[in-house]
Structures are given as C-alpha cells and as structure tokens.
Design a protein around this motif. Structure first.
Motif, mmCIF file in Angstrom:
data_model
loop_
_atom_site.group_PDB
_atom_site.id
_atom_site.type_symbol
_atom_site.label_atom_id
_atom_site.label_comp_id
_atom_site.label_asym_id
_atom_site.label_seq_id
_atom_site.Cartn_x
_atom_site.Cartn_y
_atom_site.Cartn_z
ATOM 1 N N VAL A 140 0.865 -1.178 0.000
ATOM 2 C CA VAL A 140 0.000 0.000 0.000
ATOM 3 C C VAL A 140 0.900 1.226 0.000
ATOM 4 O O VAL A 140 1.640 1.462 0.967
ATOM 5 N N PHE A 141 0.839 1.981 -1.092
ATOM 6 C CA PHE A 141 1.728 3.140 -1.245
ATOM 7 C C PHE A 141 1.011 4.395 -0.780
ATOM 8 O O PHE A 141 -0.045 4.766 -1.308
ATOM 9 N N ARG A 142 1.596 5.039 0.222
ATOM 10 C CA ARG A 142 1.144 6.347 0.687
ATOM 11 C C ARG A 142 2.376 7.217 0.892
ATOM 12 O O ARG A 142 3.326 6.806 1.562
ATOM 13 N N TRP A 143 2.344 8.414 0.337
ATOM 14 C CA TRP A 143 3.510 9.285 0.434
ATOM 15 C C TRP A 143 3.787 9.704 1.869
ATOM 16 O O TRP A 143 4.920 9.955 2.236
ATOM 17 N N ARG A 144 2.754 9.747 2.696
ATOM 18 C CA ARG A 144 2.979 10.114 4.090
ATOM 19 C C ARG A 144 3.851 9.083 4.786
ATOM 20 O O ARG A 144 4.700 9.438 5.616
ATOM 21 N N VAL A 145 3.676 7.800 4.471
ATOM 22 C CA VAL A 145 4.511 6.753 5.060
ATOM 23 C C VAL A 145 5.968 6.927 4.624
ATOM 24 O O VAL A 145 6.898 6.734 5.413
#
Length: 445
Positions: A140-145
């Motif tokens: 799961v790609f999230r820029w915040r991570v």
C-alpha cells in the motif's frame, strides 16, 4: 644391484603409492551444515516522543548453509511478513506490506549456490547460481509513510547511529590500509574482497568483464494499492500478475555448431582447434549475459469509495524484454496490445490522488530531512568495467488504444487488451449518481 634389492625397492614404492594415494572424493558428501530458524519476531518503531510509528512482524524465518566439496549452498525462507502503520495519521490504511495468504507456500524462498571447484562433475561453467521466489506481496503506497520513514532514518537518533557506524567503518578501513602487509586482518579482508570480485568479474585485455551469475527470479500476484488519501476508501490497484527474470546459457546450439565445424575441418592444425575451444568458452560466458524479463497478466483498476466494484483502466497485458550484454548491447522488447479506458470519475480520482495521497506530509517525524545530511560520500576505488561500445534497442508494440468514457462508464470485468480493443465504442455509459450496471445506458462515446 641384486634382484632382491630391486624387488624390495619396488615393494616399497607400491606401499608408498597405496598409503599416500588420494582417496576418491565423494562430491555429494556434506562436509558442514548450519541452520538457524526463528519462529516469530516483532518490532515497534517509536519516535523521540515515544509515539508508535510502525510495527513489523516476521514469522518462520530460516537460514541454512551447507558446505560440499564442490559448492556451498545458502538457503533462506520467510513464511510471512507484515508491516503496519500504527501512527496517529494511518487513516483507513494501516497495512503497508502484507502477504495474500490465499497462495500457499512461503513468502520468500531464496537459494544461492557458489561453485568453489571447477573440477567437480557438477560444475556448470559458471561460479554462482541465484534463485528467488516471491509470492503474493501486497504493498500500500502512501507518500505520508515515505515521509515518516525518511524523517525517522535521516533525523534524530537513527541518523546519529548511522553516522557513528559510518565513521567506525571508515576508521577501521583506514586502519587496515595503514597496517603492515602481513597483518592477519588485512589479509582476511583482502582475500574476501578478491574472492567476491573473482566470482562476478573476470579480467580481460580491455578491463574487467562482468560475468553474471545464473539468475532465476519469480514473483507471483504482486499488487500495489494506491489510495486516494489516507482518509478516503477509493483506491487504484496495480496487479502485476507474474514477473520472471532469468538468464540462459545458450551453449547447446553453439556446441552443435562447434561439432559440425570440427567434422568439416578435421585436417586443420591444433592451433585452430584451441581457438575454437576458446570461442566455445566465450560463448558460454556471453550466454549467461542474455537476460530475459517477462511480465504477464498486468492490469490496473480503480475501486470507488463504499463499493467493491472494479473499473479497469488497463486491460490484461503482457510484455517481454531480452537484453544481450556484451561489446554490443542488444535490447529487444515486445508488448501485447495495450488498451487504456478512462472515464470522468477516474480522471477526477487521479486528480484527487495527486492532491491527497501525494500531497500528504509526515505527522510524527515532521522534521526537515535531506539525503545530504550524512555528509559527502567517500571516494571509492572502482575497477573499470568494459562498457558496451554500441547499444541497439528494438521494441515492438502489438497496438495501443485509449478510450474516453463519460461519467462512470467502463469495463467491470477483467479482459485482455485485445478483447477491449474489439469492444471500443460499445461500452455502456453510466450516469453521474449511479454506478450500478442496471443504471447505465447503452450510449457509446
């Protein structure tokens, strides 16, 4: 000299030969075996303020090393791994990395074989063989991570610890270089470094020639989920299907050609025979540098919020790339018919993803970070590799087509790109407020 003396000398020589004769080597005998297994391990990353950031768990990890007279076998396996975002801003997507347990078998199964003796009957004309199998990872790609991870690593105690390790490693390396040449640690370091270079690099007249190991990489059911934002349920999913990377030693056809050449030129001199043998060896090396990359069953779809209905952006497509590395680098690729169907709601989703997902910033580790925080990299001595003098690229597309649909119209079932191409202009177009198939009208665009 009397015959009795000669007989005594003959018997003594026979005894010495029999006593000091090398025993027959059993190549299949295992000389040493070491195995280490871990049932489960879990770790939680905390920020400077003791806030939980990330939780990672591993189940049934195993590493084993087996030493044989002719080779060394290293095996690694990992049954399950899970990485979760446990910070305050995780939203609807706590999972970062998970395994789709519908597929049986371990998540990672790897094996590396190093052939140490060329005289072994099993020696395959190369030094290293590497195999890797990866099953059903879901990312799961999230820029915040990404921002949280970079802030955690490049700022605070983690950065200081890595800087201390880099300084200690640099000091140790300087000490090894400054010590006398007969130092034990320096000899061990030099031997290990030279052994590693000889495995993957062979010296040639114009520099080092990179000799690739035999590779076998197989990845199945790899999925990448890109949500609209941490607080939205709408997401885009990239299903990569099956990925295969391998290189082949295509020496069989070359050996047949060499045999035919030897039959036709039986009366030639020994020098020409030696040249043919050298060419055959070079053919084996060049065969290992023929790398294949194959991607099959690629598709992209979006799922709207509060619904499991799929709308496919890219139909089922496949592609293959073959690269031959050498003085002339040849790259050839082939892509099946690529079909892209996009509607107005999907365009709005992409715009919201750029503003939402890609615009999110770190919540816990919000300190400004920079890769240059570690300082300038030390210059390393590198051996010059023989680069290709010419590069040839040839890519063939079976066809590319794009279809734009109004509202939420599109394809709800996964079909191939060729099948979608045959249905251009015949898909139903939905209305602004309804996404159910029964709400659609057969008006094409």
């Amino acid at each position: 000299m009397s015959p009795y003396t000669l007989k005594a000398i003959h018997n003594q020589i026979k005894w010495l030969i029999h006593h000091y004769r090398r025993p027959v080597l059993d190549w299949a005998r295992q000389k040493l075996a070491v195995a280490l297994s871990v049932r489960s391990v879990a770790a939680v990353l905390l920020t400077d303020t003791l806030q939980p950031l990330c939780c990672a768990s591993v189940q049934r990890a195993m590493v084993s090393v087996a030493v044989y007279p002719g080779h060394i076998l290293l095996r690694c396996s990992l049954l399950d791994v899970r990485v979760e975002d446990v910070s305050a801003g995780r939203g609807h997507y706590a999972s970062v990395l998970a395994i789709d347990r519908r597929d049986a078998g371990p998540f990672i199964d790897a094996a590396v074989t190093v052939f140490t003796r060329t005289a072994a009957p099993e020696y395959p004309q190369y030094r290293v063989r590497a195999e890797l199998n990866v099953r059903a990872p879901v990312v799961v790609f999230r820029w915040r991570v990404v921002e949280e991870a970079m802030g955690y690593v490049l700022c605070g105690p983690a950065r200081e610890a890595m800087a201390i390790l880099r300084q200690a490693a640099h000091a140790k390396k300087t000490q090894l270089r400054s010590e006398a040449s007969n130092s034990l640690m320096k000899e061990v370091y030099s031997s290990a470094l030279q052994f590693g270079k000889e495995l993957l690099q062979e010296e040639g007249p114009n520099g080092g020639f990179l000799e690739l190991p035999q590779l076998r990489v197989h990845v199945t059911n790899f999925r990448i989920v890109v949500p609209q934002s941490s607080e939205e349920e709408a997401a885009a999913t990239f299903e990569l299907g099956q990925i295969d990377v391998w290189n082949e030693a295509a020496e069989e056809k070359e050996e047949e050609k060499e045999k035919e050449t030897e039959k036709e030129k039986e009366e030639e001199k020994e020098k020409e025979t030696e040249e043919e043998t050298e060419k055959q060896k070079e053919t084996v090396k060049e065969g290992l540098n023929r790398v294949h990359f194959q991607l099959s069953n690629l598709c992209v779809f979006t799922t709207p919020a509060h619904s499991q209905a799929r709308q496919y952006l890219v139909g089922n497509a496949s592609g293959e790339v073959t690269a031959v590395l050498g003085d002339t680098c040849t790259v050839r690729g082939a892509v099946s018919k690529l079909f892209v169907a996009i509607n107005e709601q999907q365009l709005d989703f992409l715009a919201q993803t750029v503003r939402g997902n890609l615009g999110e910033r770190a919540v816990c580790c919000d300190a400004p970070w920079s890769v240059a925080a570690f300082g300038p990299q030390a210059k390393r001595e590198r051996r010059a590799l023989r680069l290709p003098r010419r590069v040839c690229v040839d890519v063939a597309f079976d066809g590319i087509c794009a279809e734009f649909l109004l509202a939420d119209g599109g394809y709800n079932a996964m079909v191939s790109g060729a099948a979608m191409y045959r249905q251009v202009g015949s898909q139903a177009v939905g209305v602004e407020r309804g996404i159910h198939p029964s709400c659609r009208s057969p008006t094409p665009t």
